[in-house]
Structure formats: structure tokens, C-alpha cells
Design a protein around this motif. Structure first.
Motif: not given
Length: 500
Positions: A434, A457, A492-493, A495-497, A499-500
């Protein structure tokens, strides 16, 4: 040779200049991350007052109960507490924290999108964050990246309590240049507190002899033309020729508008080294911030690789050494300076001043200390071919450490310090998730960073044609498509972090 001497030009400007104030050790006065330009999309934003946090002086000695006040800024205008919005923290670095970052910059777009609470924490010993009564070498022992990371961890823990944030709140760290390194290291050292990090232009590998710095400077000048690089090298070679002749020395005094005649320094190798390094830094500073969006000095922002190379290939000015003088004249004028002060002892005396009221307290003394005790990062003339000469080798910089802070800070000490830093953080072999590493091809600091993705990652984004920390500044119509795409990829990264 007579023709060369006859073509020498003079320049007379306004005030006295000390080159170590403007650009030294790869650091621009004020710090390597500048003040972002106003964002027309966010006019009339709220006033952000400075706040203060009680911080421990030594996080690693539980018996030391001394504390101090650390400055920070906060902005909750986008914060959606009901939705459990994330928290973004901008890490302060080797200069004063700027409140402008609380309402400007690409990170604000992501904060607005995700309803994030915003903080910026000023780095200890910089700006107004003074942990000790002065900057004596004894007191500077508490100026380390480890202490700075512990400051951040302590601050995050306290803000979680102060704002009654949920246990699963996600913090994302942002930093550029040295704070870009800190952002990655914060995620590495405190993953239970920080969920992700954006590391822009962060040098992760500590290195004593950073010889590739001027390799990248040369390559970046070559993006204009090979003729520009050739002219620079020829001009530097001609300085050496002029130094050997009495009339040549007089011409150097006029051409570079030296504050003190070069004749006074012919027996002092350190003065000569300082002169060569300063001339090299004229180009390094331009390259490092080429076409960025800083507003610290609007006139300086207009001086780009194209501008200095146009001077260097202009044969009507005279021989290449004359053109070096014209570049120097332009920069002195831009920074409203009268003459070029290259004398080594003056520089050392300035950096020995331990008072918070001194000019060295702007950050020069502190950052030099960190290079001597943790990072090295010395931009030497070791790279071959010697485009900028070979007069400022690694020994020149190590001597500065000894002269400013004491004999203990010798070559063996610095070698050990660099090994320790790379052991603590892993250098380019850091294993962390991350984190996104963002670098520009023009920026010399990318040579000590991660520019290729090894672990998905923790991806790397390498932007062709951009310089130092370019992705952090507000978007502009003049941005390269690669820069626009990089900002989108970072978003976008994040965003993904989240969400997880």
C-alpha cells in the motif's frame, strides 16, 4: 586564448548572495517541496489556523520526560464523520510547513472525493517546531528520521482519540522529497497506524557519494540538446584555464560577479571547490524544479532547462565560459542578489550558528546535519565524464561535516551512519504494501528511488518529462499527459486501499 579573454563579460547586480542559502546539498531554500499555486477551483476557502501538539523530545528513552510544542494544521471541511471518512496526513520535511497545502494540491481532490479529514505535521527542528533551546550539535542529536516517524505515530494515535475516530479508521500519508521517504517508512514501521502512503520523489537509498545526481542533471540538459551539455563542459574546462592566468582571474571576478576576488582563494582548495560546486548547482537547481508548479519565486519558476540551454548554445554571447557567466547572472538577478559568495569559511561560519534566529535556522544547518548523520546524499563531481569538473569530490563534503559539527563526523562515521539508515529501512529492498512511489525522469533524485514496480502491492509510477514532486501540485492545462495520468493512477490506488 586572447580572443577568449577579450570576450569576457561583466555583470553587476543588487545584493550579496550566499549560495548555500539558495540551493545546497540538493535542497532549495525553504525546503524541497514548494508552495503550491492557488487553485481557481477552490477560491474563498476557509482560514486554517496553526495548532500545537505536545510532543516527547526523545521517544526512545522512557525516562526522559521532556516535551516540546510541535506545530500542525488541520482541515475538516471535507470530513464526513458519519461515513467514517479516512484521514490524510501531509508529512512535513526539511523546511517550514506551508498552510497552503491544506487547501491546495492534488491530495485535496482525493480528500474531497473521500470525505477525508486533513492534517499536516511540521517536522521537528524545522519551521516553528523547535524542540530545544538552540541548534547546538548536542541538541541536534534528537533530529533523526526515527524520531520524526515516532512524532507522526504519536500524533496519529492522539488524533484518533481527540476526534473519537473509529478503531478501523484508515490513515493515508502523503509526502514529497525527504517526506516522500518518510511516508514510505511510516507505512513500513507503523503499518498498524497507517493504511497507505503516497511517496513522491522520495530517495529511499542512503548513499554517501551520490554521483548519479549530476549524471541525471547532464541527461536532463541533453533533453534540450547534446550541444547544451557540451557547452557546459567546455565552459567549466575554460574556468580551469582562466584560473591559471592573472588576466583570466580578473575576468572570472567580473564574469561571475564574485563577492571576493578569486586571487584571494587561489591557495585555498576549498574555496575553489565551492566555486565549482556553486556553478554546477546553478544548473542542478533549474533541472530539479524544471517547469514545476511552485510559487515560492515566480521569476525562478520561469527559468527552465530550455532557458539555460538557450543561453549555453548561443554563440553570440561568446565562448562557453561567458555563457556560464550569463546563466549565473540570470540566477543572481532572479534571486535579487548582488554577487556570488563562494568562500568556504563564510559558508562554514554561517552553518555553525546555533541560534534559532540565524539564517542557518531556515533549514541549512539542520539538513546538513541530517546528511552527515543519516543520509549522505552528497552530489559530488565523481561522475564521469566530468561535465561540471572534478573539483568537488566526496572528501569536500565530509570535510564540511567535520568543520561544522566536529571531528567525530569523519568518513568512517558517515559510512556507518549510511549503513545504519539502510539497515533500518531496507533501502531499495524495502518490503511494504500500500505504497506508491512516484518519480519524474527529469528529477535527479529518482536515481535513489524505486522507479520500477517489483511488487504490485507497492507500485512505482515513473513520469517521463517531469521533475521534483510534480504530481503533488494542483493540475494545470499545461500538464503533460503522462503527469495527468499519474495523478489519476495515484487516485485509483487510494480508492483501492480505502476499499480494502
Amino acid at each position: 586564448m586572447k580572443l577568449l579573454l577579450l570576450l569576457i563579460t561583466a555583470s553587476f547586480l543588487l545584493n550579496e548572495v550566499y549560495p548555500w542559502r539558495i540551493f545546497r546539498n540538493g535542497r532549495m531554500v525553504g525546503g524541497n517541496v514548494g508552495i503550491p499555486k492557488p487553485d481557481k477551483r477552490r477560491e474563498g476557502v476557509r482560514d486554517i489556523p496553526e495548532e500545537w501538539f505536545t510532543q516527547s523530545l526523545d521517544h526512545f528513552n522512557p525516562t526522559d520526560e521532556r516535551t516540546w510544542q510541535q506545530r500542525y494544521f488541520s482541515n475538516d471541511q471535507y470530513f464526513d464523520s458519519t461515513a467514517g471518512g479516512p484521514v490524510f496526513i501531509m508529512i512535513g520535511g526539511e523546511g517550514e510547513a506551508s498552510v497552503s497545502w491544506m487547501t491546495r494540491g492534488s491530495w485535496i481532490d482525493d480528500a474531497e472525493k473521500h470525505g477525508a479529514l486533513l492534517f499536516q505535521l511540521e517536522h521537528r527542528y524545522y519551521g516553528k517546531s523547535h524542540p530545544t533551546e538552540d541548534m547546538s550539535t548536542e541538541n541536534l542529536r534528537y533530529l533523526t528520521s526515527q524520531q520524526a516517524l515516532a512524532d507522526l505515530a504519536t500524533f496519529i494515535t492522539a488524533m484518533n482519540k481527540n476526534y473519537s475516530l473509529p478503531a478501523d479508521v484508515k490513515w493515508i500519508a502523503f509526502g514529497g522529497s525527504y517526506p516522500g521517504s518518510l511516508a514510505a517508512w511510516l507505512r513500513f514501521k507503523y503499518p498498524h497506524l497507517v493504511h497507505g502512503a503516497m511517496s513522491a520523489s522520495g530517495p529511499l537509498l542512503a548513499e554517501v557519494d551520490f554521483l548519479n545526481y549530476f549524471k541525471v542533471v547532464s541527461e536532463s540538459l541533453a533533453t534540450y540538446s547534446d550541444d547544451c551539455v557540451t557547452a557546459v563542459q567546455q565552459g567549466v574546462d575554460q574556468i580551469g584555464t582562466l584560473l591559471k592566468q592573472e588576466i583570466g582571474q580578473e575576468n572570472l571576478n567580473e564574469m561571475f560577479n564574485l563577492c571576493n576576488p578569486i586571487q584571494e582563494s587561489l591557495e585555498n582548495p576549498s574555496d575553489i571547490s565551492n566555486l565549482y560546486e556553486t556553478i554546477a548547482d546553478n544548473f542542478a537547481g533549474v533541472v530539479q524544479y524544471n517547469k514545476d508548479k511552485r510559487m515560492n519565486n515566480r521569476a525562478a519558476a520561469n527559468i527552465t532547462i530550455d532557458v539555460v540551454c538557450e543561453i549555453m548554445v548561443n554563440q553570440t554571447i561568446g565562448p562557453p565560459v561567458n555563457r556560464l557567466g550569463k546563466v549565473n547572472e540570470l540566477l543572481l538577478s532572479t534571486y535579487d542578489e548582488k554577487c556570488l559568495d563562494y568562500q568556504y569559511d563564510k559558508m562554514i561560519d554561517s552553518l555553525r550558528n546555533v541560534s534559532w534566529d540565524s539564517e542557518a535556522a531556515e533549514g541549512g544547518r539542520q539538513w546538513t546535519y541530517q546528511t552527515c548523520t543519516e543520509f549522505g546524499f552528497y552530489q559530488t563531481s565523481s561522475y564521469e565524464p566530468h561535465i561540471f569538473g572534478d573539483q568537488f569530490p566526496i572528501s569536500f563534503f565530509i570535510q564540511q561535516c567535520e568543520d561544522i559539527y566536529g571531528d567525530i563526523y569523519d568518513a568512517d562515521f558517515i559510512d556507518g551512519a549510511i549503513d545504519r539508515t539502510n539497515t533500518l529501512y531496507g533501502g531499495l529492498d524495502i518490503e511494504v504494501s500500500n505504497v506508491v512511489y512516484v518519480h519524474g525522469s527529469i528529477d535527479p533524485w529518482h536515481a535513489l528511488g524505486i522507479i520500477k514496480t517489483v511488487d504490485e502491492s507497492a507500485p512505482a509510477i515513473y513520469i517521463e518529462g517531469t521533475a521534483h514532486c510534480a504530481n503533488m501540485y494542483p493540475p494545470a492545462d499545461t500538464d503533460l499527459p503522462e503527469l495527468t495520468a499519474a495523478r489519476q493512477q495515484v487516485s485509483e490506488l487510494i480508492d483501492s486501499w480505502l476499499k480494502n
